[in-house]
Design an enzyme around this catalytic site. Structure first.
Site, PDB file in Angstrom:
ATOM      1  N   HIS A 135       0.816  -1.232   0.000  1.00  0.00           N
ATOM      2  CA  HIS A 135       0.000   0.000   0.000  1.00  0.00           C
ATOM      3  C   HIS A 135       0.842   1.271   0.000  1.00  0.00           C
ATOM      4  O   HIS A 135       0.296   2.372  -0.157  1.00  0.00           O
ATOM      5  CB  HIS A 135      -0.935   0.032   1.209  1.00  0.00           C
ATOM      6  CG  HIS A 135      -1.889  -1.117   1.262  1.00  0.00           C
ATOM      7  ND1 HIS A 135      -2.765  -1.396   0.228  1.00  0.00           N
ATOM      8  CD2 HIS A 135      -2.110  -2.080   2.199  1.00  0.00           C
ATOM      9  CE1 HIS A 135      -3.468  -2.473   0.535  1.00  0.00           C
ATOM     10  NE2 HIS A 135      -3.094  -2.909   1.719  1.00  0.00           N
ATOM     11  N   ASP A 169      -2.450 -10.796  -1.993  1.00  0.00           N
ATOM     12  CA  ASP A 169      -2.978 -10.324  -0.716  1.00  0.00           C
ATOM     13  C   ASP A 169      -4.482 -10.034  -0.881  1.00  0.00           C
ATOM     14  O   ASP A 169      -4.947  -9.742  -1.987  1.00  0.00           O
ATOM     15  CB  ASP A 169      -2.231  -9.044  -0.302  1.00  0.00           C
ATOM     16  CG  ASP A 169      -2.593  -8.576   1.097  1.00  0.00           C
ATOM     17  OD1 ASP A 169      -1.847  -8.927   2.026  1.00  0.00           O
ATOM     18  OD2 ASP A 169      -3.619  -7.880   1.258  1.00  0.00           O
ATOM     19  N   ASP A 258      -4.240 -13.049   4.223  1.00  0.00           N
ATOM     20  CA  ASP A 258      -5.506 -12.519   4.749  1.00  0.00           C
ATOM     21  C   ASP A 258      -6.706 -12.914   3.882  1.00  0.00           C
ATOM     22  O   ASP A 258      -7.835 -12.486   4.135  1.00  0.00           O
ATOM     23  CB  ASP A 258      -5.449 -10.996   4.964  1.00  0.00           C
ATOM     24  CG  ASP A 258      -4.682 -10.253   3.895  1.00  0.00           C
ATOM     25  OD1 ASP A 258      -4.298 -10.877   2.889  1.00  0.00           O
ATOM     26  OD2 ASP A 258      -4.474  -9.034   4.054  1.00  0.00           O
TER      27      ASP A 258
HETATM   28  C1  OKP Z   1      -2.725  -4.310   4.815  1.00  0.00           C
HETATM   29  B1  OKP Z   1      -2.333  -5.478   3.922  1.00  0.00           B
HETATM   30  C2  OKP Z   1      -9.201  -3.245  10.384  1.00  0.00           C
HETATM   31  C3  OKP Z   1      -8.902  -2.098   9.436  1.00  0.00           C
HETATM   32  C4  OKP Z   1      -8.183  -2.612   8.246  1.00  0.00           C
HETATM   33  C5  OKP Z   1      -6.393  -1.636   6.886  1.00  0.00           C
HETATM   34  C6  OKP Z   1      -6.039  -2.810   6.034  1.00  0.00           C
HETATM   35  C7  OKP Z   1      -4.590  -2.845   5.677  1.00  0.00           C
HETATM   36  C8  OKP Z   1      -4.180  -4.159   5.066  1.00  0.00           C
HETATM   37  N1  OKP Z   1      -9.027  -2.939  11.758  1.00  0.00           N
HETATM   38  N2  OKP Z   1      -7.754  -1.613   7.332  1.00  0.00           N
HETATM   39  O1  OKP Z   1      -2.786  -5.379   2.587  1.00  0.00           O
HETATM   40  O2  OKP Z   1      -2.681  -6.761   4.443  1.00  0.00           O
HETATM   41 ZN    ZN Z   2      -3.933  -7.362   3.037  1.00  0.00          ZN
END
Ligand code: OKP
Ligand code: ZN
Length: 318
Positions: A135, A169, A258
């Site tokens: 990101h 991802d 994830d």
């Molecule tokens: C990073 B990577 C939940 C909020 C989630 C951010 C996600 C970032 C993901 N408490 N928002 O791509 O795994």
């Molecule tokens: Zn992610």
């Protein structure tokens, strides 16, 4: 398989993030990588290597100097508490702590050390990067990411030949997409949750296909929440077909776990044995491959998921 790892990631240890107005425990914790490392150590046949140092000029190929300097200075000024700066940041999930700059640099070095090994002929290398990177934009941290490890590694490898980046991802890798949006020597393909409903919200749509020379060298595969293995595999195969046609010298995979059914912030329905299927499908390409760790937040199950994935890259004895 060679695994690149340093305990330096543990120095970056965010406690809280701010999600829809609430202060909640931070998902991107040191235990993630420690659990994966522990599972790898219990298997035979892996070699754990420490990342070497690289000059910041490699970071500067992807990130603006003003942003790199800002993160360095902010980190140095902090004592104990985390800070959400008002500048160079896209969201409320990505705090700066005293050791954030150092850990982010070591994460880049973890990726670059892997890249040099792949460039020198290693078939598959796994860089246990943390914090994650996909990101991170040229002038912004966001989504738990500070420096874009995969983009920096891909940029490095692109000196030696064409590079395909496959981002699996759960979230769209906005930073990586944007880094190479106008280039035709680096292909960016991403399978991820529909950005209408999941982070990063603002990019990862099917209409984004590159610009200028890069037209046709970005492709997004947004998938609905609840996506299961059958649909995921069919989509992955479409992406892999495009990589084959692109015929790159190197493959960089942004690996996120994830997409797992029990991930606390994901929303797909992939089970741990399915990660071996994903690994096998990618391995069919037989490309010099750099695996870069991105997300995956079910700390308890990350070890078995990672082992399953890596099993996909183990060559069958004939
Ligand atoms: C990073 B990577 C939940 C909020 C989630 C951010 C996600 C970032 C993901 N408490 N928002 O791509 O795994
Ligand atoms: Zn992610």
């Amino acid at each position: 398989m060679k695994i690149i790892y340093t305990k330096d990631h543990m120095l970056h240890n965010p406690e809280w993030e701010f999600f829809e107005g609430a202060k909640v425990p931070h998902a991107e914790v040191p235990g993630r990588i420690e659990v994966i490392l522990k599972a790898i150590k219990m298997q035979k046949g892996s070699e754990i290597i420490s990342p070497r140092n690289f000059p910041l000029k490699f970071v500067a190929k992807i990130h603006k100097k003003a942003y790199v300097d800002f993160l360095k200075q902010k980190s140095a000024l902090l004592k104990k508490n985390a800070l959400y700066p008002s500048n160079f940041i896209t969201d409320t999930y990505t705090p700066v702590l005293k050791h954030t700059f150092f850990a982010a640099v070591r994460s880049v070095e973890t990726a670059l050390t892997g890249a040099t090994l792949v460039q020198k002929g290693e078939r598959v290398v796994y860089s246990l990067c943390r914090p994650p990177g996909h990101h991170a934009e040229q002038y912004m941290m966001g989504g738990y990411c500070y420096f874009n490890n995969a983009a920096i590694a891909a940029e490095y490898l692109s000196q030696f030949g064409r590079v395909a980046i496959l981002d699996i991802d759960f979230h769209h890798g906005n930073g990586t997409q944007h880094a190479f949006y106008t280039r035709d020597d680096i292909l960016y393909l991403s399978l991820h949750a529909d950005p209408k409903v999941k982070y990063p919200y603002s990019s990862g749509f099917i209409e984004e296909t590159g610009e200028g020379n890069g037209k046709g060298y970005t492709k997004n595969f947004p998938l609905p929440l609840g996506t299961g293995e059958k649909k995921y595999l069919a989509t992955l195969r479409q992406a892999l077909k495009l990589i084959k046609e692109f015929n790159p010298e190197f493959l960089v995979v942004s690996v996120g776990f994830d997409t797992y059914i029990n991930d606390p912030i994901g929303g797909f329905r992939l089970t741990s044995p399915f990660y071996e299927v994903i690994g096998k499908e990618i391995n069919v390409l037989q490309l010099p491959t750099l695996l870069i760790q991105e997300g995956g937040y079910n700390v308890q199950d990350l070890g078995k998921i990672a082992i399953s994935f890596l099993n996909g890259f183990v060559e069958e004895k004939r």
